[in-house]
Motif scaffolding. Sequence first.
Motif, PDB file in Angstrom:
ATOM      1  N   LEU A  37     -24.703 -68.498 -59.236  1.00 40.08           N
ATOM      2  CA  LEU A  37     -25.466 -69.993 -58.130  1.00 40.08           C
ATOM      3  C   LEU A  37     -25.134 -69.854 -56.525  1.00 40.08           C
ATOM      4  O   LEU A  37     -26.166 -69.962 -56.320  1.00 40.08           O
ATOM      5  CB  LEU A  37     -23.926 -71.321 -58.462  1.00 40.08           C
ATOM      6  N   ILE A  38     -24.595 -68.634 -57.360  1.00 35.58           N
ATOM      7  CA  ILE A  38     -24.345 -68.283 -55.415  1.00 35.58           C
ATOM      8  C   ILE A  38     -25.520 -67.116 -55.047  1.00 35.58           C
ATOM      9  O   ILE A  38     -25.844 -67.205 -53.972  1.00 35.58           O
ATOM     10  CB  ILE A  38     -23.100 -66.919 -55.524  1.00 35.58           C
ATOM     11  N   LEU A  39     -26.500 -66.708 -55.747  1.00 36.91           N
ATOM     12  CA  LEU A  39     -27.551 -65.790 -55.244  1.00 36.91           C
ATOM     13  C   LEU A  39     -28.743 -66.847 -55.402  1.00 36.91           C
ATOM     14  O   LEU A  39     -29.187 -65.898 -53.867  1.00 36.91           O
ATOM     15  CB  LEU A  39     -27.758 -65.203 -56.924  1.00 36.91           C
ATOM     16  N   ALA A  40     -28.370 -67.253 -56.141  1.00 36.20           N
ATOM     17  CA  ALA A  40     -29.510 -68.127 -55.492  1.00 36.20           C
ATOM     18  C   ALA A  40     -29.308 -69.287 -54.258  1.00 36.20           C
ATOM     19  O   ALA A  40     -30.259 -69.288 -53.666  1.00 36.20           O
ATOM     20  CB  ALA A  40     -30.048 -69.629 -56.623  1.00 36.20           C
ATOM     21  N   SER A  41     -28.433 -69.664 -54.154  1.00 40.42           N
ATOM     22  CA  SER A  41     -27.826 -69.956 -52.791  1.00 40.42           C
ATOM     23  C   SER A  41     -28.668 -69.095 -51.356  1.00 40.42           C
ATOM     24  O   SER A  41     -28.825 -69.673 -50.907  1.00 40.42           O
ATOM     25  CB  SER A  41     -25.932 -70.643 -52.262  1.00 40.42           C
ATOM     26  N   ILE A  42     -28.022 -67.914 -52.006  1.00 36.13           N
ATOM     27  CA  ILE A  42     -28.179 -66.946 -50.671  1.00 36.13           C
ATOM     28  C   ILE A  42     -29.769 -66.783 -50.191  1.00 36.13           C
ATOM     29  O   ILE A  42     -30.488 -66.641 -49.024  1.00 36.13           O
ATOM     30  CB  ILE A  42     -27.396 -65.929 -51.146  1.00 36.13           C
ATOM     31  N   LEU A  43     -30.197 -66.606 -51.934  1.00 36.19           N
ATOM     32  CA  LEU A  43     -31.511 -66.824 -51.406  1.00 36.19           C
ATOM     33  C   LEU A  43     -32.658 -67.643 -51.151  1.00 36.19           C
ATOM     34  O   LEU A  43     -33.134 -67.800 -50.402  1.00 36.19           O
ATOM     35  CB  LEU A  43     -32.180 -66.567 -53.591  1.00 36.19           C
TER      36      LEU A  43
ATOM     37  N   ALA B 257     -21.849 -69.942 -49.986  1.00 39.02           N
ATOM     38  CA  ALA B 257     -22.412 -69.338 -49.984  1.00 39.02           C
ATOM     39  C   ALA B 257     -22.722 -69.137 -48.843  1.00 39.02           C
ATOM     40  O   ALA B 257     -23.384 -67.981 -48.131  1.00 39.02           O
ATOM     41  CB  ALA B 257     -22.710 -69.056 -51.467  1.00 39.02           C
ATOM     42  N   ASN B 258     -24.119 -70.291 -48.739  1.00 46.81           N
ATOM     43  CA  ASN B 258     -24.715 -70.566 -47.742  1.00 46.81           C
ATOM     44  C   ASN B 258     -24.055 -70.388 -45.739  1.00 46.81           C
ATOM     45  O   ASN B 258     -24.818 -69.855 -45.148  1.00 46.81           O
ATOM     46  CB  ASN B 258     -25.198 -71.830 -47.462  1.00 46.81           C
TER      47      ASN B 258
ATOM     48  N   TYR C 284     -32.493 -73.874 -48.055  1.00 48.15           N
ATOM     49  CA  TYR C 284     -31.925 -74.612 -48.365  1.00 48.15           C
ATOM     50  C   TYR C 284     -31.118 -75.386 -47.464  1.00 48.15           C
ATOM     51  O   TYR C 284     -30.373 -76.597 -48.105  1.00 48.15           O
ATOM     52  CB  TYR C 284     -30.517 -73.152 -48.400  1.00 48.15           C
ATOM     53  N   PRO C 285     -31.373 -74.855 -46.515  1.00 50.85           N
ATOM     54  CA  PRO C 285     -31.065 -75.928 -44.974  1.00 50.85           C
ATOM     55  C   PRO C 285     -31.850 -77.874 -44.771  1.00 50.85           C
ATOM     56  O   PRO C 285     -31.331 -78.787 -44.489  1.00 50.85           O
ATOM     57  CB  PRO C 285     -31.705 -75.805 -43.704  1.00 50.85           C
ATOM     58  N   SER C 286     -33.179 -77.445 -45.628  1.00 51.58           N
ATOM     59  CA  SER C 286     -33.164 -78.200 -45.844  1.00 51.58           C
ATOM     60  C   SER C 286     -33.387 -79.159 -47.275  1.00 51.58           C
ATOM     61  O   SER C 286     -32.801 -80.581 -47.526  1.00 51.58           O
ATOM     62  CB  SER C 286     -35.034 -78.221 -46.988  1.00 51.58           C
ATOM     63  N   ILE C 287     -31.802 -78.689 -48.076  1.00 54.03           N
ATOM     64  CA  ILE C 287     -31.303 -79.423 -49.222  1.00 54.03           C
ATOM     65  C   ILE C 287     -30.656 -79.747 -47.896  1.00 54.03           C
ATOM     66  O   ILE C 287     -30.184 -81.326 -49.312  1.00 54.03           O
ATOM     67  CB  ILE C 287     -31.188 -78.429 -49.833  1.00 54.03           C
ATOM     68  N   VAL C 288     -29.820 -78.822 -47.693  1.00 56.54           N
ATOM     69  CA  VAL C 288     -28.754 -79.635 -47.292  1.00 56.54           C
ATOM     70  C   VAL C 288     -29.035 -81.088 -45.883  1.00 56.54           C
ATOM     71  O   VAL C 288     -28.196 -81.777 -45.850  1.00 56.54           O
ATOM     72  CB  VAL C 288     -28.264 -78.599 -46.231  1.00 56.54           C
TER      73      VAL C 288
END
Length: 152
Positions: free
Chosen positions: A66-72, A98-99, A79-83
């Motif tokens: 999950l951390i790796l996916a978030s960093i990628l 992680a983000n 990720y900013p769009s998801i947030v």
Amino acid sequence: MDEQIRQEYQEYVKEVTPTHNLWLQMVKAFLVGGIICTLGQLILNYCTDTAGLDKEMAGSWCSLILILASILLTGFNIYPSIVKFGGAGALVPITGFANSVAAPAIEFKKEGQVFGIGCKIFTIAGPVILYGIFTSWALGLLYWLGKTMGLL
């Protein structure tokens, strides 16, 4: 004259302040957080059932993935769009933490390894870590005092 300026300013503030639908925001946060947690559960199930790992090791792998996916996703500016869509649903889980570490590192890498990444990497996550450590220390102290006084 002062009252008129103050009133005009209040109207301007009302006009430019974004309005949000609280219920819609909560539903979006619930959906995004639920999707992240469901992905985590799928990873956990895969690790225990298919890969044959014990629960502790499967939990570690789940966190790492999950951390790796978030960093990628942060690195690819997804990720900013998801947030933006999911709000706290994307910020609260481990992926949000992680983000919060990866985003400043990516943003300040142009300033160099030491003054950019090294100094700025914890600008968002630093206060969370600090207050988490302080709160755990304070609660530990209260617990210890309660134990020594026979209250607990």
